[in-house]
Write an enzyme that holds these catalytic residues in place. Structure first.
Site, mmCIF file in Angstrom:
data_model
loop_
_atom_site.group_PDB
_atom_site.id
_atom_site.type_symbol
_atom_site.label_atom_id
_atom_site.label_comp_id
_atom_site.label_asym_id
_atom_site.label_seq_id
_atom_site.Cartn_x
_atom_site.Cartn_y
_atom_site.Cartn_z
ATOM 1 N N THR A 135 60.318 -103.412 -36.808
ATOM 2 C CA THR A 135 60.196 -101.985 -36.471
ATOM 3 C C THR A 135 61.595 -101.370 -36.354
ATOM 4 O O THR A 135 61.856 -100.285 -36.891
ATOM 5 C CB THR A 135 59.399 -101.797 -35.163
ATOM 6 O OG1 THR A 135 58.221 -102.604 -35.233
ATOM 7 C CG2 THR A 135 59.003 -100.351 -34.959
ATOM 8 N N LYS A 137 49.344 -93.997 -40.485
ATOM 9 C CA LYS A 137 50.544 -94.809 -40.765
ATOM 10 C C LYS A 137 50.254 -95.829 -41.869
ATOM 11 O O LYS A 137 51.027 -95.974 -42.811
ATOM 12 C CB LYS A 137 50.970 -95.534 -39.474
ATOM 13 C CG LYS A 137 52.337 -96.171 -39.526
ATOM 14 C CD LYS A 137 52.633 -97.033 -38.284
ATOM 15 C CE LYS A 137 52.565 -96.254 -36.985
ATOM 16 N NZ LYS A 137 52.986 -97.071 -35.817
ATOM 17 N N SER A 176 53.854 -106.799 -40.490
ATOM 18 C CA SER A 176 52.576 -107.394 -40.057
ATOM 19 C C SER A 176 51.692 -107.655 -41.268
ATOM 20 O O SER A 176 51.031 -108.694 -41.373
ATOM 21 C CB SER A 176 51.829 -106.447 -39.113
ATOM 22 O OG SER A 176 52.240 -106.635 -37.790
ATOM 23 N N LYS A 210 43.727 -102.131 -38.139
ATOM 24 C CA LYS A 210 44.982 -102.813 -37.796
ATOM 25 C C LYS A 210 45.709 -102.025 -36.734
ATOM 26 O O LYS A 210 45.804 -100.804 -36.828
ATOM 27 C CB LYS A 210 45.844 -102.890 -39.078
ATOM 28 C CG LYS A 210 47.159 -103.613 -38.896
ATOM 29 C CD LYS A 210 47.018 -105.094 -39.155
ATOM 30 C CE LYS A 210 48.237 -105.888 -38.716
ATOM 31 N NZ LYS A 210 48.261 -106.151 -37.261
ATOM 32 N N LYS A 263 43.735 -99.638 -32.302
ATOM 33 C CA LYS A 263 44.654 -99.847 -31.180
ATOM 34 C C LYS A 263 43.834 -100.424 -30.045
ATOM 35 O O LYS A 263 42.623 -100.190 -29.948
ATOM 36 C CB LYS A 263 45.282 -98.518 -30.733
ATOM 37 C CG LYS A 263 46.571 -98.694 -29.974
ATOM 38 C CD LYS A 263 47.671 -99.066 -30.937
ATOM 39 C CE LYS A 263 49.068 -98.821 -30.430
ATOM 40 N NZ LYS A 263 50.016 -98.763 -31.555
HETATM 41 N N1 GLU Z 1 52.241 -101.710 -32.558
HETATM 42 C C1 GLU Z 1 52.930 -101.449 -33.789
HETATM 43 C C2 GLU Z 1 52.712 -100.018 -34.234
HETATM 44 O O1 GLU Z 1 52.421 -99.158 -33.433
HETATM 45 C C3 GLU Z 1 52.596 -102.472 -34.859
HETATM 46 C C4 GLU Z 1 51.153 -102.585 -35.220
HETATM 47 C C5 GLU Z 1 50.852 -103.746 -36.138
HETATM 48 O O2 GLU Z 1 51.753 -104.459 -36.526
HETATM 49 O O3 GLU Z 1 49.675 -103.911 -36.462
HETATM 50 O O4 GLU Z 1 52.892 -99.673 -35.365
#
Ligand code: GLU
Length: 412
Positions: free
Chosen positions: A189, A93, A345, A69, A105
């Site tokens: 966020t 995370k 998410s 993810k 990513k």
């Molecule tokens: N891009 C966001 C992060 O760095 C969200 C990633 C997501 O929702 O999968 O945490």
């Protein structure tokens, strides 16, 4: 942006967590190796007929605790090393917040501001089709990151669905609500950054009413954090975007109205400041919510804030971190502070799987519960092991991934 250092930093943080947890060299080997890396060429036909080639990336750093993810970043400086580093951070995370995910990513090395809407759509769709074999609701679920938003997610969802022959909303998160997005995802966020800020103020014994905040960044994270904090009675005294900072506005809502109408922060009656001046303001809380490497060996010593809440991913270099620790600044690390995005998410993905959608209150309550639990765990670990909050957060995340590795065993 020093991309090599982003990966070095991430590996140094992992090494430290492995040592603190007294894991084995075998554990280090499995934890420090990204599982799947894909680089693709993304051709784009510009509006003027020219064809340009862009580099696209997708890194599935870990799939041990579930599908991978993480976001998709459109930024001219993104490269494979940085994508690996950011995918590694997503892994810790998701584990820290106990979501049933690994970490990933992706991105394209492009300046999204130079693209027309049509060009952006074509680039997004072609990138999606290039990485299509390795994504999916059970494999790897992209989301927005720097330079992408819900429009990109709608195009990604559509491209994947057209190829599948039916609608697959769960292939991406951060979608528009009408396509199976979740209430509360857009602000998630920033909302999580606000929750972290309130908790950090409690730890430091500072009254939240009237506490002062400076925010670097006024985008998907910074803006929503500013609004949430203002609503909670804090005073946001400065914000910035790529062109610089501003102070002296009466409210974030007013500044936002001006920003929307004029595309810049030069609102009459306000004062311009540089990024560095913003970092060095005499405030209670500093929130770096822009890009990596903003708090460095050079900038950290001038920071007067008592608390730093990392809205961005990897905004602090190891040299900067050392100075902040020496100066007893409480740093709420990125993998905790900005986890609200991936937490909601996850809620979106769950709702898509069940075709049953939650109220905004339900999303908010569940976000709050997960963030508070993670916050307490990090706070206790930091106290217990006498380590920094960053070390504590990494220890919790890394330990969970290591345990999952051990329990699954090695095939064959
Ligand atoms: N891009 C966001 C992060 O760095 C969200 C990633 C997501 O929702 O999968 O945490």
């Amino acid at each position: 942006m020093t991309t090599e250092s982003a990966l070095q930093t991430a590996r140094t943080q992992l090494r430290r967590a492995v040592e603190l947890l007294q894991l084995t060299e075998n554990d280090w080997q499995t934890l420090s190796t990204p599982r799947r890396i894909l680089e693709v060429a993304v051709p784009l036909r510009r509006d003027n007929g020219n064809v340009e080639m862009y580099k696209g990336f997708r890194v599935q750093y870990s799939t041990t605790r579930g599908p991978s993810k993480g976001g998709v970043r459109f930024h001219p400086d993104i490269d494979m090393d940085e994508t690996v580093a950011l995918a590694m951070l997503m892994t810790w995370k998701c584990a820290l917040t106990n979501l049933p995910y690994g970490g990933a990513k992706g991105g394209i090395a492009v300046d999204a501001h130079t693209l027309s809407l049509g060009e952006n759509e074509r680039l997004t769709r072609r990138y999606t089709s290039e990485i299509l074999p390795i994504i999916g609701p059970e494999r790897d679920i992209p989301a927005p990151d720097v330079g992408t938003d819900e429009r990109n997610m709608a195009w990604m969802m559509d491209t994947y669905s057209v190829n599948a022959g039916f609608s697959v909303p769960g292939v991406v998160t951060g979608k528009p609500i009408v396509l199976g997005g979740s209430l509360g995802r857009t602000s998630a966020t920033g909302d999580g950054v606000a929750i972290s800020t309130i908790e950090a103020l409690r730890v430091k014994g500072i009254d939240q009413k009237g506490a002062t905040v400076a925010i670097q960044g006024f985008g998907k994270v910074g803006y929503w954090a500013a609004i949430a904090l203002e609503n909670l009675g804090l005073k946001v005294v400065a914000v910035s975007d790529v062109s610089g900072g501003v102070t002296g506005f009466s409210s974030v809502a007013d500044l936002w109205k001006y920003f929307q109408a004029n595309g810049n922060l030069n609102m009459p009656g306000t004062d311009k400041i540089t990024q560095e001046e913003l970092l060095h303001l005499d405030v209670d809380v500093l929130i770096p919510a822009a890009l990596a490497d903003s708090v460095t060996e050079k900038t950290a010593s001038g920071i007067k804030a008592k608390i730093i809440v990392e809205g961005a991913n990897a905004p602090t270099t190891p040299g900067g971190d050392q100075i902040l620790n020496d100066n007893k600044v409480l740093v709420v690390p990125d993998i905790l502070a900005n986890s609200g995005g991936v937490i909601v998410s996850y809620f979106e993905w769950v709702q898509d799987k069940q075709n049953y959608f939650w109220s905004a209150d339900e999303v908010k309550q569940n976000l709050n519960d997960i963030m508070m639990k993670s916050f307490r765990e990090v706070e206790h670990m930091a106290k217990d092991k006498k380590v920094s909050w960053r070390e504590a957060a990494h220890m919790i995340g890394v330990a969970r991934v290591a345990e999952a590795h051990r329990l699954r065993g090695l095939y064959p």
